[in-house]
Write an enzyme that holds these catalytic residues in place. Structure first.
Site, short mmCIF file in Angstrom:
data_model
loop_
_atom_site.label_atom_id
_atom_site.label_comp_id
_atom_site.label_asym_id
_atom_site.label_seq_id
_atom_site.Cartn_x
_atom_site.Cartn_y
_atom_site.Cartn_z
N ARG A 41 39.54 9.91 52.71
CA ARG A 41 39.68 11.36 52.64
C ARG A 41 39.22 11.97 53.95
O ARG A 41 38.17 11.60 54.49
CB ARG A 41 38.85 11.93 51.47
CG ARG A 41 39.49 11.75 50.11
CD ARG A 41 40.71 12.65 49.97
NE ARG A 41 41.40 12.47 48.71
CZ ARG A 41 42.42 11.65 48.53
NH1 ARG A 41 42.83 10.89 49.54
NH2 ARG A 41 43.03 11.57 47.37
N GLU B 196 45.62 19.22 55.58
CA GLU B 196 46.87 18.48 55.76
C GLU B 196 48.06 19.39 55.49
O GLU B 196 48.09 20.04 54.43
CB GLU B 196 46.89 17.27 54.84
CG GLU B 196 45.82 16.25 55.20
CD GLU B 196 45.86 14.99 54.34
OE1 GLU B 196 46.66 14.94 53.37
OE2 GLU B 196 45.11 14.06 54.64
N HIS C 127 49.22 10.62 56.26
CA HIS C 127 48.80 10.28 54.90
C HIS C 127 49.79 9.31 54.25
O HIS C 127 50.37 9.57 53.19
CB HIS C 127 48.65 11.54 54.04
CG HIS C 127 47.68 11.37 52.91
ND1 HIS C 127 46.85 12.38 52.48
CD2 HIS C 127 47.39 10.30 52.11
CE1 HIS C 127 46.11 11.95 51.47
NE2 HIS C 127 46.42 10.69 51.25
N ALA D 201 49.57 5.34 50.58
CA ALA D 201 50.25 4.88 49.37
C ALA D 201 51.76 4.85 49.53
O ALA D 201 52.48 4.67 48.55
CB ALA D 201 49.88 5.79 48.20
#
Length: 595
Positions: A283, A312, A331, A334
């Protein structure tokens, strides 16, 4: 004390779902709170009983595999890029909300839901964009998808680690700009270097395994990590100071909490080995970004590789993003095809399970009850709620319920019996029948405290095999009057006790009288003089009026003395039938209890 009387009394505990039969009937007990209103029947533990398809709002893009799972169960509204105002407007029409990291689920969202929102699903691990305190107060379960993207996040962390060490991004940009600067982009080797993994959870563990395969010496800091798991991975657990002061590389994997916010600041950077390299796929808020720029400029930090940022997307003129010694990605932790599909399915299944009333193993604002414990305690969960509901219906109108004592009898040790779920269900059983509030595992303690209800617990240690988690549960309500005098124990409190038999909850004790009746349908409790024919007369009265008796039990002090007859019925008898029962010779008092 009991509201004792030698005359026969018709005492009906009002059902939470049906109007009381007469204005002359004794009203239910009260706990301070909003006025009572009619309610929809609740289902199981965590969600309302939904007779039609629930509505799930998907506020950020979710994989098709997850949407397909949702559409088989619910009406799905995919509305992306909603403003905060638009989200608050739509949420009152939704039973569940699914977000990723970009949507802020604030207190205003929960307040705007007007109590309908029962589940918020975070498609990913971090839940810092959800106001957990507000969710808990409003009885909304928050679940996440912590496992599906674990490998993807770990792989991205290793990718950034190696790319940073060998200047991949900078060299790529240089070549594409028409340059050939081999001497400028000399990197460093990973073999033999020390990597400090800060946060040894699922992702941190996978990063450590991969780093070990690259020949790195791996240490970790995590105040909650299990030493045996670290040893099995070949990782040494060390203090925060030791980790940051001895590492050549530092990889961040902790959640963003008040304790970890800006944990990596000027003070922390000052303690690090000069030339250390930092990777962050956790984070952005755990790093003080301005302090990181200062550390990069001073040479304390040689390089940084960042996938996450405090804001972000970050500002276009961000000094950190534009720094020549920083490698950045938007980011992407994932962002693999496999992880996106896995996260979508995992969060869809968690949300559906919660809407069905199942306890989610990935709940983040409820006690973390392991799946095996949930399975083992399942029949006792039903028993706990029903005992709470029975006990409160025995309280005479006007008596404020302020203190409840719950006793658990078990042959297991204190550390082998997790009663948080049972306590929540007893609280639910006590509060819901006499209040408009919805109680679940998420908000049970909060609601009890808000209403001035003190729930205490004790363990009754039994000898014998600990194979079964519990032998019985006992619920006592002190300092109240009872509408059924026989429910008062020898110490003056209302007392009910139950067991699980053949997987089903049974009432086994009322006051000082032993009984045995299955807690299905509803119950009629009768105190009578123990004499022949009474059971037959009451049974005939019910049968003649099409009320099916599913269970009957009689507990007595001694032959020809007082006895308590407990009758389980499938249907609610009419007022006329109940009146006739009250007029039956030898019956001294009775009460009808709706389960």
């Amino acid at each position: 004390m009991a509201a004792a009387s030698s005359t026969k009394k018709l005492m009906l505990a009002a059902s939470p779902n049906k109007p009381r039969l007469s204005s002359t009937l004794v009203p239910p007990a009260t706990i301070r709170g909003p006025p009572r209103r009619r309610k929809t029947k609740r289902f199981a533990v965590l969600a309302t009983f939904i007779t039609s398809k629930p509505t799930v709002l998907v506020a950020e893009k979710l994989g098709e595999a997850g949407l397909d799972v949702l559409k088989n169960f619910a009406n799905v509204d995919c509305s992306y890029n909603l403003s905060p105002e638009e989200l608050c407007t739509k949420i009152s029409l939704c039973d569940a909300l699914i977000v990723r990291s970009g949507t802020k689920v604030t207190r205003e969202v929960f307040e705007s839901s007007a109590g309908r929102l029962k589940v918020v699903g975070r498609a990913g691990v971090g839940i810092d964009n959800v106001d957990l305190s507000a969710a808990t107060e409003h009885g909304c379960l928050v679940v996440n998808a912590p496992t599906a993207n674990t490998i993807a996040a770990a792989e991205h962390g290793i990718a950034l680690l190696t790319a940073m060490a060998r200047n991949i991004a900078q060299a790529d940009a240089s070549v594409k700009a028409g340059k050939w600067q081999r001497n400028k982009y000399v990197g460093v080797s990973l073999v033999g270097k020390t990597l400090a993994v800060m946060g040894f959870g699922k992702v941190g563990t996978e990063v450590a395994r991969r780093a070990k395969g690259l020949g790195m010496n791996v240490i970790a800091h995590d105040p909650y990590a299990q030493a045996d798991r670290a040893r099995a991975t070949g990782v040494g657990l060390v203090s925060f100071e030791e980790a940051i002061s001895t590492a050549d590389f530092i990889s961040l994997h902790m959640p963003l909490t008040p304790a970890t916010s800006k944990m990596f600041n000027d003070e922390a950077f000052f303690k690090m080995k000069k030339g250390v390299r930092i990777v962050n796929v956790a984070r952005g808020g755990v790093v003080d970004e301005e302090a990181l720029v200062r550390a990069l400029d001073s040479g304390i930090i040689s390089q940084a590789a960042l996938d996450v940022f405090t804001e972000e997307p970050p500002a276009k003129d961000s000094k950190l993003v534009l720094h020549e010694n920083v490698t950045v990605t938007p980011h992407l932790g994932a962002s693999t095809t496999e992880a996106q599909e896995g996260v979508a399915i995992e969060i869809a299944e968690a949300v559906i399970g919660a809407l069905k009333g199942e306890l989610a193993a990935t709940a983040v604002n409820a006690p973390m009850v392991p799946a095996e414990v949930i399975s083992e305690l399942a029949p006792f969960v039903t028993l706990a709620e029903k005992l709470g509901g029975l006990a409160v219906q025995l309280v005479a109108g006007g008596s404020g319920v302020k203190s409840v004592k719950v006793s658990y009898a078990s042959a297991r040790g204190p550390d082998d019996l997790d009663t948080r779920l049972l306590r929540a269900m007893i609280t639910k059983g006590i509060i819901e029948p006499i209040s408009s509030v919805f109680v679940n595992l998420v908000n049970a303690d909060f609601i009890a405290k808000q209403r001035g209800l003190r729930v205490t617990e004790e363990r009754i240690v039994l000898d014998g095999s600990p194979e079964n988690p519990l032998e019985f549960i006992q619920v006592q309500i002190a300092n109240v009057e009872s509408k059924f005098g026989s429910a008062i124990s020898d110490i003056g409190d209302i007392r009910v006790e139950g067991r699980v038999k053949d997987g089903k909850p049974h009432l086994t004790k009322v006051g000082s009288f032993g009984v045995d009746v299955s807690l299905e349908g509803s119950i009629i409790l009768c105190r009578q003089v123990d004499q022949p024919g009474i059971i037959g007369k009451v049974g005939s009265l019910l049968g003649d009026n099409n009320v099916n008796v599913n269970f009957m039990s009689v507990g007595r002090i001694a032959p020809q003395k007082q006895a308590v007859m407990t009758i389980g019925v499938d249907e609610e008898p009419s007022r006329e039938v109940l009146k006739k029962i009250g007029e039956t010779p030898a019956i001294e008092e009775f009460v009808f209890l709706k389960l």
